[in-house]
Design a protein around this motif. Structure first.
Motif, short mmCIF file in Angstrom:
data_model
loop_
_atom_site.label_atom_id
_atom_site.label_comp_id
_atom_site.label_asym_id
_atom_site.label_seq_id
_atom_site.Cartn_x
_atom_site.Cartn_y
_atom_site.Cartn_z
N ILE B 22 0.82 -1.21 0.00
CA ILE B 22 0.00 0.00 0.00
C ILE B 22 0.86 1.26 0.00
O ILE B 22 0.55 2.22 -0.71
N SER B 23 1.98 1.26 0.73
CA SER B 23 2.89 2.41 0.69
C SER B 23 3.35 2.65 -0.74
O SER B 23 3.34 3.77 -1.24
N LEU B 24 3.75 1.55 -1.40
CA LEU B 24 4.21 1.65 -2.78
C LEU B 24 3.09 2.11 -3.70
O LEU B 24 3.28 2.96 -4.57
N GLY B 25 1.91 1.56 -3.49
CA GLY B 25 0.75 1.90 -4.32
C GLY B 25 0.39 3.37 -4.19
O GLY B 25 0.12 4.04 -5.19
N LEU B 26 0.40 3.88 -2.96
CA LEU B 26 0.07 5.29 -2.74
C LEU B 26 1.13 6.18 -3.36
O LEU B 26 0.82 7.16 -4.05
N ALA B 27 2.40 5.83 -3.13
CA ALA B 27 3.50 6.66 -3.66
C ALA B 27 3.45 6.66 -5.19
O ALA B 27 3.64 7.70 -5.83
N ALA B 28 3.18 5.48 -5.78
CA ALA B 28 3.18 5.37 -7.24
C ALA B 28 1.95 6.05 -7.86
O ALA B 28 1.94 6.33 -9.05
N SER B 29 0.91 6.29 -7.06
CA SER B 29 -0.30 6.92 -7.58
C SER B 29 -0.21 8.44 -7.59
O SER B 29 -1.13 9.11 -8.06
N CYS B 30 0.85 8.98 -7.03
CA CYS B 30 0.99 10.44 -6.99
C CYS B 30 1.47 10.97 -8.34
O CYS B 30 2.26 10.32 -9.02
N ASP B 31 1.02 12.16 -8.70
CA ASP B 31 1.47 12.77 -9.95
C ASP B 31 2.79 13.52 -9.77
O ASP B 31 3.53 13.74 -10.71
N CYS B 32 3.05 13.93 -8.51
CA CYS B 32 4.26 14.71 -8.25
C CYS B 32 5.37 13.78 -7.74
O CYS B 32 5.15 12.61 -7.50
N GLU B 33 6.56 14.34 -7.58
CA GLU B 33 7.64 13.58 -6.97
C GLU B 33 7.33 13.40 -5.49
O GLU B 33 6.88 14.33 -4.82
N VAL B 34 7.57 12.21 -4.97
CA VAL B 34 7.33 11.95 -3.55
C VAL B 34 8.52 11.18 -2.97
O VAL B 34 9.32 10.62 -3.72
N THR B 35 8.58 11.15 -1.66
CA THR B 35 9.61 10.37 -0.99
C THR B 35 8.95 9.19 -0.29
O THR B 35 7.88 9.32 0.29
N LEU B 36 9.60 8.04 -0.37
CA LEU B 36 9.11 6.85 0.34
C LEU B 36 10.25 6.35 1.23
O LEU B 36 11.33 6.01 0.74
N ILE B 37 10.00 6.35 2.53
CA ILE B 37 11.03 5.90 3.48
C ILE B 37 10.64 4.53 4.03
O ILE B 37 9.57 4.37 4.62
N ASP B 38 11.49 3.54 3.82
CA ASP B 38 11.23 2.19 4.33
C ASP B 38 11.83 2.09 5.73
O ASP B 38 13.04 1.95 5.90
N CYS B 39 10.96 2.18 6.74
CA CYS B 39 11.43 2.17 8.12
C CYS B 39 11.48 0.76 8.72
O CYS B 39 11.76 0.61 9.90
N ASP B 40 11.15 -0.26 7.93
CA ASP B 40 11.27 -1.62 8.46
C ASP B 40 12.73 -2.05 8.27
O ASP B 40 13.05 -2.83 7.37
#
Lengths: 292, 296
Positions: B22-40
């Motif tokens: 879901i993190s990936l899905g939400l980040a990939a659904s954005c039109d702008c540049e976003v940051t995704l931090i994997d805290c696991d």
């Protein structure tokens, strides 16, 4: 007495469902739910009664501030390395965030006005329950608290004493996800570790890290592939890995929604349908574990 | 949008409910540049979906080598035996029992140390120096419009929170940050969700999912962070989560179906939100809900 520990690295690979079924198949074992911050075994095992009074688990300390003594010098604010102290909104004195406080005492030691006190912290509760499968030792860590490794160690120590008194041959530990502090505490003292994995890129990656953890602590492990037909290619990679590393593959369980149905009925996969392929596979796996 | 970045954490309590997907899905659904931090940081998985496109292990290795990488260490004490007179002040300053005095010599147990700094501060002889102990590494890479950051804890290392805090501090220029959290509700979870503007709790309609959801809700209420829920692996005959959300007046941000197809796409290291047409619009809707709720 042998301690069998089930871990996975990755969460949701089916550890607890498999553990519960193996526990039932064993007929005469004690189980310990070592996933103390999200313990689930008791939900299916549904304790009939408490076998021993619940025990409060205390670990570490927590800081508190006496506002009447505080001179607002700010020493504590600069000493806290855990972002647990902040200036109150009106700027009159520092406040302590109880969840972020690590209990290190740096603020206590730095306070010239002796306005900070450190008190022992109750971080969880330990339960020993009688269930239809046998005795279950489990705990509940207060949400947001640390020290889960220490709590796991204490659970396992209690379990050993009970198993000795009851002359049980096996203790089955259900481990937490991950490879950090509570998992290390779960592994310690185990005679055999079983890694439940799934054929997904994440499952394979996380299994390898869990396997490295076992190697690091020199504990022997074997593997169960859950949901094996989800991706036959990765299942094959896991099988090749087990051959290359000379690890026993205990069994393969298919991706089957009967596991979800069993969970929803609060039953083990064996109780859900004792003649199913999955139930037979679990019994076979238990026989192999006994022979380890 | 606010003057600082909007930080959205994706957490669950229970493992395997679909946080990373879901993190990936939400980040990939954005039109702008976003940051995704994997805290696991114990079991990081985001790189498996964003570094290798062909599920090819050797390819992944090559890609991993191209990441911007840095070692991460924590401060631990080192004792200068010529300056130390064995007074034991460091021992009594340590609330974690990581220091003991044998004869006149301090003995240090690094696995118990929380790097709080009290022993350095309290030693009257300046006999303690700060040394670095590597506990893992941090990595950065780019996947399309997603700026990815993760941390990897060294095998055998027990404490993940310092590394989690470190990767969250990484310099980020994007206005939207997604934080993929570790499972559980103890210290790694707290370190990951702390300072987030909003938490998306991912759950599944099973007794385990509900139980662990309740624990996560309790933790977030204590921390005072706003949150909403995504019901993943939803099927028609499971209302246990919906009933709970209604009773607690919690926002349901969306539902995603239980499906073998999604599980198979995920198993190959692909992002279901991008691969399965029917999911694309679902994710867009959920993303809108998340941003609306988080910006409130």
């Amino acid at each position: 007495m042998k301690q069998i520990t089930i871990i996975s690295g990755k969460g949701g690979s089916g550890k607890t469902s498999v553990t519960l079924a193996l526990w039932q198949a064993s007929r005469h074992a004690l189980a310990v739910d070592c996933d103390v911050d999200a313990s689930n075994m008791y939900l299916i095992a549904s304790p009939i009664n408490a076998k021993a009074p619940e025990k409060v688990f205390k670990s570490g300390f927590i800081a508190a501030i006496d506002k009447t003594k505080c001179i607002n010098c700010g020493n504590c604010l600069s000493k806290c390395r855990f972002e647990a102290m902040s200036q109150s909104p009106n700027g009159e004195f520092p406040e302590i965030n109880e969840i972020l406080c690590e209990g290190c005492g740096a603020c206590f030691l730095a306070c010239p006005a002796k306005a900070i006190t450190m008190s022992e912290k109750e971080t969880g509760k330990i339960f020993v329950s009688t269930t239809r499968f046998g005795t279950l030792v489990h705990a509940r860590l207060n949400t947001g608290d640390g020290s889960s490794g220490k709590l796991v160690s204490q659970l396992k120590q209690m379990a050993c004493e009970i198993a000795k008194n009851e002359k049980l041959d096996y203790i089955i530990n259900d481990g937490p996800p991950g490879i950090g502090c509570p998992t290390i505490a779960t592994l310690t003292g185990s005679n055999a570790v079983i890694i439940v994995t799934e054929p997904t890129v994440s499952g394979l990656h996380d299994m390898k890290r869990a396997a490295e953890l076992c190697n690091h602590f020199k504990v022997k492990y074997s593997i169960i592939i859950n949901k094996h037909d989800l991706n036959e290619l990765i299942t094959k990679q896991i099988e090749e890995y087990s051959v290359a590393q000379n690890i026993l593959l205990l069994g393969k369980i298919p991706y089957n929604l009967s596991f979800v149905s069993a969970l929803k009925e609060c039953k083990t996969i064996i109780e859900h349908d004792s003649s199913s392929y999955e139930a037979r596979e679990i019994r076979t796996i238990w026989e192999k574990i006994k022979a380890l | 949008m606010q003057d600082r970045a909007l930080r959205i954490a994706v957490a669950s309590g229970k493992g395997g409910t679909g946080k990373t997907t879901i993190s990936l899905g939400l980040a990939a659904s954005c039109d702008c540049e976003v940051t995704l931090i994997d805290c696991d940081v114990e079991e990081p998985n985001v790189h498996l979906f964003t570094l290798n496109s062909e599920n090819n292990q050797s390819n992944l290795q090559n890609q991993e080598n191209k990441c911007e990488r840095a070692c991460f260490s924590v401060d631990i004490p080192a004792f200068n035996e010529t300056l130390c007179d064995g007074c034991g002040i460091c021992k009594s300053a340590c609330f974690f029992n990581a220091i003991t005095i044998i004869g006149n010599t301090p003995l240090f147990f690094p696995e118990l140390c929380h790097s709080c700094g009290s022993c350095f501060d309290q030693c009257p002889k300046n006999a303690i120096t700060v040394v670095s102990k590597g506990i893992g590494e941090t990595r950065k890479w780019k996947h399309g419009k997603i700026n990815c950051i993760d941390g990897r804890l060294n095998i055998g290392e027990a404490k993940s929170p310092p590394l989690i805090k470190q990767i969250k501090k990484s310099a980020i220029n994007d206005n939207l940050i997604f934080i993929d959290c570790p499972p559980g509700t103890s210290c790694p979870f707290v370190a990951a969700v702390n300072n987030a503007d909003y938490v998306v709790l991912v759950t599944e309609p099973t007794p385990f999912g509900l139980n662990d959801l309740k624990l996560a809700v309790e933790a977030l209420e204590k921390l005072g962070i706003k949150f909403g829920i995504i019901i993943n692996k939803a099927d028609s005959n499971s209302n246990i989560i919906t009933d709970y959300c209604v009773s607690k007046n919690i926002t349901v941000l969306g539902r995603l179906p239980l499906s073998r197809e999604i599980a198979q796409v995920y198993s190959r290291g692909k992002i279901p939100a991008l691969e399965i047409p029917a999911l694309k619009s679902e994710y867009k809707k959920i993303l809108e809900n998340v941003i609306k709720e988080a910006s409130k």
